[in-house]
Design a protein around this motif. Structure first.
Motif, PDB file in Angstrom:
ATOM      1  N   ARG A  81      28.968   7.117 -47.121  1.00 35.20           N
ATOM      2  CA  ARG A  81      28.432   8.022 -46.492  1.00 35.20           C
ATOM      3  C   ARG A  81      28.490   7.825 -45.133  1.00 35.20           C
ATOM      4  O   ARG A  81      29.166   9.049 -44.331  1.00 35.20           O
ATOM      5  CB  ARG A  81      27.291   8.568 -47.210  1.00 35.20           C
ATOM      6  CG  ARG A  81      26.710   9.865 -46.679  1.00 35.20           C
ATOM      7  CD  ARG A  81      25.465  10.411 -47.463  1.00 35.20           C
ATOM      8  NE  ARG A  81      24.353   9.538 -47.154  1.00 35.20           N
ATOM      9  CZ  ARG A  81      23.307   9.776 -47.826  1.00 35.20           C
ATOM     10  NH1 ARG A  81      23.178  10.829 -48.723  1.00 35.20           N
ATOM     11  NH2 ARG A  81      22.324   9.146 -47.177  1.00 35.20           N
ATOM     12  N   LYS A 184      25.771  12.855 -42.209  1.00 36.62           N
ATOM     13  CA  LYS A 184      24.604  12.668 -41.798  1.00 36.62           C
ATOM     14  C   LYS A 184      24.488  12.447 -40.210  1.00 36.62           C
ATOM     15  O   LYS A 184      24.234  11.197 -39.957  1.00 36.62           O
ATOM     16  CB  LYS A 184      23.951  11.497 -42.710  1.00 36.62           C
ATOM     17  CG  LYS A 184      22.161  11.201 -42.701  1.00 36.62           C
ATOM     18  CD  LYS A 184      21.710  10.546 -43.550  1.00 36.62           C
ATOM     19  CE  LYS A 184      20.399  10.032 -43.799  1.00 36.62           C
ATOM     20  NZ  LYS A 184      19.406  11.322 -43.721  1.00 36.62           N
ATOM     21  N   TYR A 189      19.740  17.707 -37.682  1.00 40.48           N
ATOM     22  CA  TYR A 189      18.220  17.255 -37.826  1.00 40.48           C
ATOM     23  C   TYR A 189      17.813  17.993 -36.420  1.00 40.48           C
ATOM     24  O   TYR A 189      16.774  18.706 -36.625  1.00 40.48           O
ATOM     25  CB  TYR A 189      17.837  16.139 -37.754  1.00 40.48           C
ATOM     26  CG  TYR A 189      18.371  15.350 -39.092  1.00 40.48           C
ATOM     27  CD1 TYR A 189      17.651  15.372 -40.229  1.00 40.48           C
ATOM     28  CD2 TYR A 189      19.490  15.107 -39.098  1.00 40.48           C
ATOM     29  CE1 TYR A 189      18.067  14.902 -41.446  1.00 40.48           C
ATOM     30  CE2 TYR A 189      20.224  14.281 -40.344  1.00 40.48           C
ATOM     31  CZ  TYR A 189      19.381  14.477 -41.502  1.00 40.48           C
ATOM     32  OH  TYR A 189      19.895  14.108 -42.601  1.00 40.48           O
ATOM     33  N   GLU A 220      19.227  23.333 -48.837  1.00 41.51           N
ATOM     34  CA  GLU A 220      18.418  22.196 -49.282  1.00 41.51           C
ATOM     35  C   GLU A 220      16.981  22.268 -48.630  1.00 41.51           C
ATOM     36  O   GLU A 220      16.897  23.123 -47.738  1.00 41.51           O
ATOM     37  CB  GLU A 220      19.187  20.778 -48.937  1.00 41.51           C
ATOM     38  CG  GLU A 220      19.527  20.757 -47.387  1.00 41.51           C
ATOM     39  CD  GLU A 220      20.252  19.277 -47.430  1.00 41.51           C
ATOM     40  OE1 GLU A 220      20.105  18.402 -47.877  1.00 41.51           O
ATOM     41  OE2 GLU A 220      21.162  19.255 -46.249  1.00 41.51           O
ATOM     42  N   PRO A 223      14.470  17.294 -45.240  1.00 47.78           N
ATOM     43  CA  PRO A 223      15.330  16.190 -45.251  1.00 47.78           C
ATOM     44  C   PRO A 223      15.496  15.735 -46.721  1.00 47.78           C
ATOM     45  O   PRO A 223      15.470  14.447 -47.074  1.00 47.78           O
ATOM     46  CB  PRO A 223      14.417  15.150 -44.575  1.00 47.78           C
ATOM     47  CG  PRO A 223      13.005  15.590 -44.935  1.00 47.78           C
ATOM     48  CD  PRO A 223      13.150  17.131 -45.002  1.00 47.78           C
ATOM     49  N   ALA A 224      15.849  16.847 -47.498  1.00 44.67           N
ATOM     50  CA  ALA A 224      15.870  16.149 -49.133  1.00 44.67           C
ATOM     51  C   ALA A 224      16.661  17.255 -49.746  1.00 44.67           C
ATOM     52  O   ALA A 224      16.541  18.474 -49.480  1.00 44.67           O
ATOM     53  CB  ALA A 224      14.625  16.173 -49.455  1.00 44.67           C
ATOM     54  N   ASN A 225      17.182  17.034 -50.796  1.00 43.36           N
ATOM     55  CA  ASN A 225      18.066  17.862 -51.578  1.00 43.36           C
ATOM     56  C   ASN A 225      16.912  18.995 -52.550  1.00 43.36           C
ATOM     57  O   ASN A 225      16.076  18.124 -52.687  1.00 43.36           O
ATOM     58  CB  ASN A 225      19.024  17.381 -52.621  1.00 43.36           C
ATOM     59  CG  ASN A 225      20.365  17.134 -51.786  1.00 43.36           C
ATOM     60  OD1 ASN A 225      21.590  16.690 -52.433  1.00 43.36           O
ATOM     61  ND2 ASN A 225      20.433  17.529 -50.620  1.00 43.36           N
ATOM     62  N   PRO A 244      25.119  15.280 -49.378  1.00 44.98           N
ATOM     63  CA  PRO A 244      25.411  14.813 -50.706  1.00 44.98           C
ATOM     64  C   PRO A 244      24.224  13.595 -50.957  1.00 44.98           C
ATOM     65  O   PRO A 244      24.526  12.507 -50.546  1.00 44.98           O
ATOM     66  CB  PRO A 244      26.620  14.068 -50.993  1.00 44.98           C
ATOM     67  CG  PRO A 244      27.329  14.518 -49.528  1.00 44.98           C
ATOM     68  CD  PRO A 244      26.235  14.963 -48.521  1.00 44.98           C
ATOM     69  N   ILE A 246      22.088  10.924 -52.528  1.00 42.71           N
ATOM     70  CA  ILE A 246      22.390   9.797 -53.420  1.00 42.71           C
ATOM     71  C   ILE A 246      21.331   9.934 -54.313  1.00 42.71           C
ATOM     72  O   ILE A 246      21.462   9.601 -55.791  1.00 42.71           O
ATOM     73  CB  ILE A 246      22.548   8.515 -52.682  1.00 42.71           C
ATOM     74  CG1 ILE A 246      23.570   8.201 -51.779  1.00 42.71           C
ATOM     75  CG2 ILE A 246      22.608   7.362 -53.605  1.00 42.71           C
ATOM     76  CD1 ILE A 246      23.308   7.460 -50.654  1.00 42.71           C
ATOM     77  N   THR A 247      20.191  10.079 -54.035  1.00 41.19           N
ATOM     78  CA  THR A 247      19.078  10.215 -55.055  1.00 41.19           C
ATOM     79  C   THR A 247      19.255  11.558 -56.022  1.00 41.19           C
ATOM     80  O   THR A 247      19.041  11.020 -57.233  1.00 41.19           O
ATOM     81  CB  THR A 247      17.655  10.600 -54.241  1.00 41.19           C
ATOM     82  OG1 THR A 247      17.448   9.656 -53.265  1.00 41.19           O
ATOM     83  CG2 THR A 247      16.348  10.425 -55.118  1.00 41.19           C
ATOM     84  N   ASN A 248      19.833  12.635 -55.455  1.00 38.83           N
ATOM     85  CA  ASN A 248      20.194  13.464 -56.491  1.00 38.83           C
ATOM     86  C   ASN A 248      21.227  13.310 -57.485  1.00 38.83           C
ATOM     87  O   ASN A 248      21.140  13.613 -58.509  1.00 38.83           O
ATOM     88  CB  ASN A 248      20.601  14.685 -55.412  1.00 38.83           C
ATOM     89  CG  ASN A 248      20.373  16.272 -56.218  1.00 38.83           C
ATOM     90  OD1 ASN A 248      20.002  16.288 -57.202  1.00 38.83           O
ATOM     91  ND2 ASN A 248      20.896  17.229 -55.621  1.00 38.83           N
ATOM     92  N   CYS A 281      14.259  16.197 -53.375  1.00 38.01           N
ATOM     93  CA  CYS A 281      14.519  14.601 -53.689  1.00 38.01           C
ATOM     94  C   CYS A 281      15.401  14.107 -52.639  1.00 38.01           C
ATOM     95  O   CYS A 281      16.325  14.712 -51.839  1.00 38.01           O
ATOM     96  CB  CYS A 281      15.330  14.824 -55.116  1.00 38.01           C
ATOM     97  SG  CYS A 281      16.735  15.302 -55.170  1.00 38.01           S
ATOM     98  N   GLY A 282      15.175  12.664 -52.491  1.00 35.06           N
ATOM     99  CA  GLY A 282      15.941  12.101 -51.277  1.00 35.06           C
ATOM    100  C   GLY A 282      15.258  10.589 -51.353  1.00 35.06           C
ATOM    101  O   GLY A 282      14.280  10.358 -51.949  1.00 35.06           O
ATOM    102  N   THR A 283      15.905   9.800 -50.433  1.00 39.09           N
ATOM    103  CA  THR A 283      15.371   8.326 -50.352  1.00 39.09           C
ATOM    104  C   THR A 283      14.036   8.359 -49.715  1.00 39.09           C
ATOM    105  O   THR A 283      12.965   7.786 -50.529  1.00 39.09           O
ATOM    106  CB  THR A 283      16.238   7.600 -49.253  1.00 39.09           C
ATOM    107  OG1 THR A 283      17.470   7.575 -49.940  1.00 39.09           O
ATOM    108  CG2 THR A 283      15.711   6.141 -49.156  1.00 39.09           C
TER     109      THR A 283
HETATM  110  N1  PLP Z   1      19.298  15.833 -47.401  1.00 35.96           N
HETATM  111  C1  PLP Z   1      18.949  15.540 -46.120  1.00 35.96           C
HETATM  112  C2  PLP Z   1      19.456  16.651 -44.976  1.00 35.96           C
HETATM  113  C3  PLP Z   1      18.585  14.524 -45.926  1.00 35.96           C
HETATM  114  O1  PLP Z   1      18.300  13.968 -44.656  1.00 35.96           O
HETATM  115  C4  PLP Z   1      18.326  13.278 -46.835  1.00 35.96           C
HETATM  116  C5  PLP Z   1      17.881  11.934 -46.599  1.00 35.96           C
HETATM  117  O2  PLP Z   1      18.806  11.100 -46.642  1.00 35.96           O
HETATM  118  C6  PLP Z   1      18.704  13.859 -48.171  1.00 35.96           C
HETATM  119  C7  PLP Z   1      19.089  15.154 -48.325  1.00 35.96           C
HETATM  120  C8  PLP Z   1      18.668  12.809 -49.442  1.00 35.96           C
HETATM  121  O3  PLP Z   1      19.555  11.946 -49.386  1.00 35.96           O
HETATM  122  P1  PLP Z   1      19.379  10.369 -50.119  1.00 35.96           P
HETATM  123  O4  PLP Z   1      18.984  10.809 -51.524  1.00 35.96           O
HETATM  124  O5  PLP Z   1      20.858  10.033 -50.147  1.00 35.96           O
HETATM  125  O6  PLP Z   1      18.539   9.968 -49.255  1.00 35.96           O
END
Ligand code: PLP
Ligand code: COI
Length: 340
Positions: A81, A184, A189, A220, A223-225, A244, A246-248, A281-283
């Protein structure tokens, strides 16, 4: 030996550690990894990162397992990514090997800051790539800095695995349909900050963005899906303007493994009414269940419950179990860092 830190009380924030690592791209090639104990970087005043937003970052975590081992979760996806992000805004791509060596070095050098198993805290790893060379015309830089710092963190949303309230946003777009939402980069942001801070002031943990073109579909959750659950189905938005996650991606697979149907498709706002459970969901967010979504402009409120739903709870425990080595990693997602 882990430091004497009150791990259970750590917020998701910056906590100083001892070292970071850096690598410069100069004269057409990447140099050697350097170790630094400074929290500062010297930046040219005309660096493209400062003027034209040549900046991308990543976020992943090192998890101390029940067995004492330290694991990374799908780091290759973060490396990929970051390459995509670099490609998208014309920065030099960081080779995967350099990415891996840098994160492992940063984790090893700061091993005392890896939170012990069971504390709820983890070591957040923040790789950063910036255009460090000067330009005044709008052009990509000739020099780049790739660096990695680590910081121990608690849950992104203060409540941890407790449902949060989310505000649906209609007057701000985070990213354009053919813009940079799928990579990213810092600008995404910045674009969302005003709406996010406003939501915080109104008592919401996060915002929920809609598609920029039609304002009809869910994009979304800050900072998460976003995902919704109904009829034993895991549903998550398909959009060109979301990151996209990675957690999702992993939750889609875990959901399949648990016997759920998985759908990645456009999710109309009205469908919020029909979900049994929703979550972010997200890191950083891991899985954060959503208690309610408020659409102020339309005078609507969607309520999902004060406690996490059954499916979200199962997904959460499976994901964390794989990351912490208590559940079999049958998709080979984790990498053990030896020697710490
Ligand atoms: N969406 C956004 C805008 C984010 O900043 C993040 C965090 O990295 C995510 C989604 C979740 O992505 P990941 O699961 O790869 O951390
Ligand atoms: C992450 O989940 O890793 C993020 O980067 C989210 C946020 C802190 C930007």
């Amino acid at each position: 030996m882990a430091k004497d830190i009150n791990w259970g009380e750590l917020p998701f924030g910056y906590y100083k550690t001892d070292y970071n690592v850096r690598c410069y791209y100069r004269d057409g090639k990447w140099g050697e990894l350097e170790i630094s104990s400074s929290e500062y970087i010297p930046v040219h005043m005309a660096a493209t990162t400062l003027h034209y937003g040549q900046e991308a970052f990543e976020g992943l975590k090192a998890y101390r397992g029940k067995d004492g081992k330290v694991r990374l979760f799908r780091w290759e996806e973060n490396a990929k990514r970051l390459r995509n992000s670099a490609h998208g805004i014309l920065m030099k791509e960081v080779p995967d090997e350099l990415f891996y060596n840098a994160i492992v070095k940063a984790v090893k050098l700061n091993a005392e800051y890896i939170p012990p198993y069971g504390t709820g805290a983890t070591l957040y790893i923040r790789p950063l790539l910036i255009g460090s060379g000067p330009q005044v015309g709008v052009k990509p830089a000739n020099e780049y800095l790739f660096m990695v710092f680590v910081t121990p963190v608690g849950p992104y949303f203060k409540t941890g695995f407790k449902p949060v309230d989310v505000e649906l946003v209609r007057d701000v777009d985070r990213a354009a349909p053919l813009g940079t939402g799928h990579i990213k980069v810092g600008g995404n942001y910045a674009a969302g900050l005003r709406a996010t801070e406003r939501a915080h002031q109104r008592g919401f943990a996060s915002v929920l963005f809609l598609d920029a073109r039609e304002k009809k579909y869910i994009d979304e959750a800050g900072p998460a899906n976003f995902f919704g659950i109904k009829n034993n189905t895991y549903i998550t938005p398909k959009s060109t303007s979301i990151l996209p996650s990675i957690t999702n991606m992993s939750l889609e697979q875990i959901a399949k493994d648990l016997g759920l149907t998985v759908e990645r498709r456009k999710v109309p706002v009205e469908e919020l009414e029909t979900f049994e459970e929703t979550g972010a969901c997200g890191t950083a967010a891991i899985i954060t269940p959503i208690r309610k979504i408020v659409d102020n402009d339309m005078g609507k409120e969607y309520f999902y419950g004060d406690e996490a739903g059954e499916v979200s709870t199962k997904l959460y425990h499976n994901l964390r179990g794989i990351q912490e080595g208590t559940i079999e990693d049958k998709h080979n997602w984790t990498t053990v860092i030896e020697g710490i």
